[in-house]
Design an enzyme around this catalytic site. Structure first.
Site, PDB file in Angstrom:
ATOM      1  N   ASP A   1      79.579-165.103 -56.588  1.00 42.82           N
ATOM      2  CA  ASP A   1      79.245-163.856 -55.680  1.00 42.82           C
ATOM      3  C   ASP A   1      80.540-163.766 -54.671  1.00 42.82           C
ATOM      4  OD1 ASP A   1      77.016-163.074 -57.156  1.00 42.82           O
ATOM      5  OD2 ASP A   1      75.994-164.652 -56.080  1.00 42.82           O
TER       6      ASP A   1
ATOM      7  N   HIS B   1      79.132-159.079 -61.574  1.00 39.50           N
ATOM      8  CA  HIS B   1      80.280-158.517 -60.834  1.00 39.50           C
ATOM      9  C   HIS B   1      80.095-157.066 -60.577  1.00 39.50           C
ATOM     10  CE1 HIS B   1      82.888-161.987 -63.264  1.00 39.50           C
ATOM     11  NE2 HIS B   1      82.254-162.417 -62.341  1.00 39.50           N
TER      12      HIS B   1
HETATM   13  P1  IMP Z   1      72.479-170.166 -64.547  1.00 39.80           P
HETATM   14  O1  IMP Z   1      73.849-170.013 -64.403  1.00 39.80           O
HETATM   15  O2  IMP Z   1      71.530-168.904 -64.942  1.00 39.80           O
HETATM   16  O3  IMP Z   1      72.158-171.474 -65.371  1.00 39.80           O
HETATM   17  O4  IMP Z   1      72.124-170.884 -63.175  1.00 39.80           O
HETATM   18  C1  IMP Z   1      72.525-171.817 -62.650  1.00 39.80           C
HETATM   19  C2  IMP Z   1      73.057-171.615 -60.950  1.00 39.80           C
HETATM   20  O5  IMP Z   1      74.098-170.727 -60.847  1.00 39.80           O
HETATM   21  C3  IMP Z   1      71.902-171.098 -60.094  1.00 39.80           C
HETATM   22  O6  IMP Z   1      72.047-171.808 -58.953  1.00 39.80           O
HETATM   23  C4  IMP Z   1      72.189-169.793 -60.182  1.00 39.80           C
HETATM   24  O7  IMP Z   1      71.677-168.895 -58.972  1.00 39.80           O
HETATM   25  C5  IMP Z   1      73.741-169.878 -60.138  1.00 39.80           C
HETATM   26  N1  IMP Z   1      74.332-168.562 -60.558  1.00 39.80           N
HETATM   27  C6  IMP Z   1      74.457-168.216 -61.908  1.00 39.80           C
HETATM   28  N2  IMP Z   1      75.102-167.055 -62.061  1.00 39.80           N
HETATM   29  C7  IMP Z   1      75.285-166.689 -60.788  1.00 39.80           C
HETATM   30  C8  IMP Z   1      76.224-165.747 -60.213  1.00 39.80           C
HETATM   31  O8  IMP Z   1      76.903-164.575 -61.178  1.00 39.80           O
HETATM   32  N3  IMP Z   1      76.178-165.506 -58.922  1.00 39.80           N
HETATM   33  C9  IMP Z   1      75.681-166.537 -58.248  1.00 39.80           C
HETATM   34  N4  IMP Z   1      75.031-167.320 -58.456  1.00 39.80           N
HETATM   35  C10 IMP Z   1      74.883-167.496 -59.844  1.00 39.80           C
END
Ligand code: IMP
Length: 421
Positions: free
Chosen positions: A13, A41
């Protein structure tokens, strides 16, 4: 060769969508090289405000190809919803293409993501529950379904016969009904109908654009601290978030990448669990979160917020080799009397700017230095020299800590609210 990789340099982010949207204007091919619909995004441009999850930010450039790359895990249902939203806003999305070697996020991956993370209890990762981890787990276990497989129903059926017995045992153990393969085959038929003609051979496409010297943008996701190899494991995503992943998942030879833009937010945010040394709590956190509108674009979760973390951003620069740095949301810091910056961590009594392994990072104490803030609203400033001297000093301090030049500074969400140096 004109290949630019755009990567996040913190947890996630960072405002990468805006920077990619900006740089994608001049690109002929924009490739997302990893992750899936976990991305969030936010893009605000002349066409409106959009939250992209799977689609590359280049989708607004009607003349460019926007490719979901081989390193991605693609949820076709989510992709359809996202395209429908764009079309309602008058964006055709006609440049969309999908690598025929990416992985499919299956409905059972989404269920498993939630159930398996919940089952970790205190050790939960706090995933976005978009099926990312289970889809990558099946990929490396050689049980994944590739996007190109949807053109071959018998292949999908054979793979389901191989993997569903074990997947269903896990689902039943976790209290969820078993998946019916007929249901999946029906959905796969719909995916074939909607997306079959968009599947491409990524290697041929990329090679052609490289040969013709046409500009390519590789769009990363999340940040180095959430990288599967280099992030604060296990509180990470399941894919590569760094520029090297642009070569692997983007199908671009490493030596062809000649520019790496590392995107940092002027402070730090994260969603999900895991260490975040500069995290703020209480009123201070609420103020910064509100001012920066820090709520997840994918999940709506309030983001954790903190001061700029020099060691984390420097770690990202070391891993990615930034040729440029983009600093976003500088305007959010206006009005502070002074601004703390984390310049090192105190790890077991020793100050260091290196990134320790997760068990040590958990107890790392940030070492702060404070620099003077500025009062003025800077959101209408378009030139480096018009910035208050304190803002320029703040940026130069970040440059020293990270080891990269802030070539792009964002002072508001709109594409135009950008200072190019
Ligand atoms: P996952 O990618 O859904 O498996 O999540 C794994 C980690 O990455 C967690 O801490 C999520 O909160 C973080 N995460 C996944 N996608 C995003 C994003 O687009 N922005 C911020 N954090 C993310």
């Amino acid at each position: 060769m004109p290949v630019t990789a755009i990567v996040g340099a913190q947890w996630g982010d960072v405002g990468k969508g805006k920077i990619t949207d900006l740089l994608a204007e001049a690109a002929d091919l924009v490739i997302r090289f990893g992750g899936g619909s976990n991305a969030g995004h936010t893009v605000i441009n002349g066409l409106g405000e959009f939250k992209l999850h799977l689609l590359p930010s280049g989708i607004f450039n009607a003349a460019a190809i926007s490719l979901l790359g081989t390193g991605m895990v693609v949820d076709f249902a989510a992709l359809q919803r996202e395209l429908d939203d764009l079309r309602r806003a008058g964006v055709s999305g006609s440049g969309l293409r999908i690598s025929n070697r990416a992985q499919v996020v299956m409905p059972y991956h989404i269920v498993l993501d939630r159930l398996l993370d919940e089952a970790r209890g205190e050790e939960r990762v706090g995933t976005t529950q978009r099926g990312i981890g289970p889809a990558y787990a099946d990929k490396v276990a050689r049980l994944g379904i590739q996007t190109g497989d949807i053109l071959f129903p018998d292949v999908v059926r054979r793979k389901l016969d191989l993997l569903l017995p074990e997947t269903n045992r896990t689902l039943l153990r976790l209290g969820h009904p078993a998946i019916d393969p007929a249901d999946i085959m029906r959905q796969a038929g719909e995916w074939r109908e909607c997306f079959g003609t968009l599947l491409v051979d990524q290697v041929e496409l990329v090679d052609r654009y490289l040969t013709e010297q046409r500009p390519i943008v590789l769009e990363g996701q999340l940040g180095a601290m959430r990288d599967i190899d280099w992030g604060e494991y296990p509180y990470v995503t399941s894919s590569t978030t760094i520029a090297g992943g642009g070569a692997v998942g983007g199908g671009v030879p490493p030596a062809a990448i000649d520019r790496v833009v590392g995107v940092v937010k002027a402070y730090t945010t994260a969603v999900g669990t895991g260490p975040m040394p500069t995290e703020l709590h209480g009123v201070e956190a609420d103020d910064l979160r509100t001012k920066g509108a820090e709520f997840g674009a994918t999940t709506g979760r309030p983001r954790r917020v903190g001061w700029f973390d020099g060691p984390a951003a420097c770690y990202a620069r070391r891993l990615n080799g930034f040729t440029d740095m983009a600093v976003t949301k500088l305007d959010v810091l206006s009005g502070l009397e002074s601004i703390p910056i984390c310049v090192a961590y105190d790890v077991a009594g020793r100050a260091s700017s290196d990134m320790p392994v997760t068990p040590l990072l958990r107890d790392a104490e940030p070492v702060f230095e404070s620099v003077p803030g500025w009062e003025a609203d800077i959101s209408d400033i378009r030139s480096w020299f018009d910035l208050p001297s304190e803002a320029r000093f703040y940026l130069s301090r970040l440059e020293e800590l990270v080891g990269a030049k802030a070539g792009i500074v964002s002072v508001g969400p709109h594409r135009a609210q950008t200072i190019l140096r």
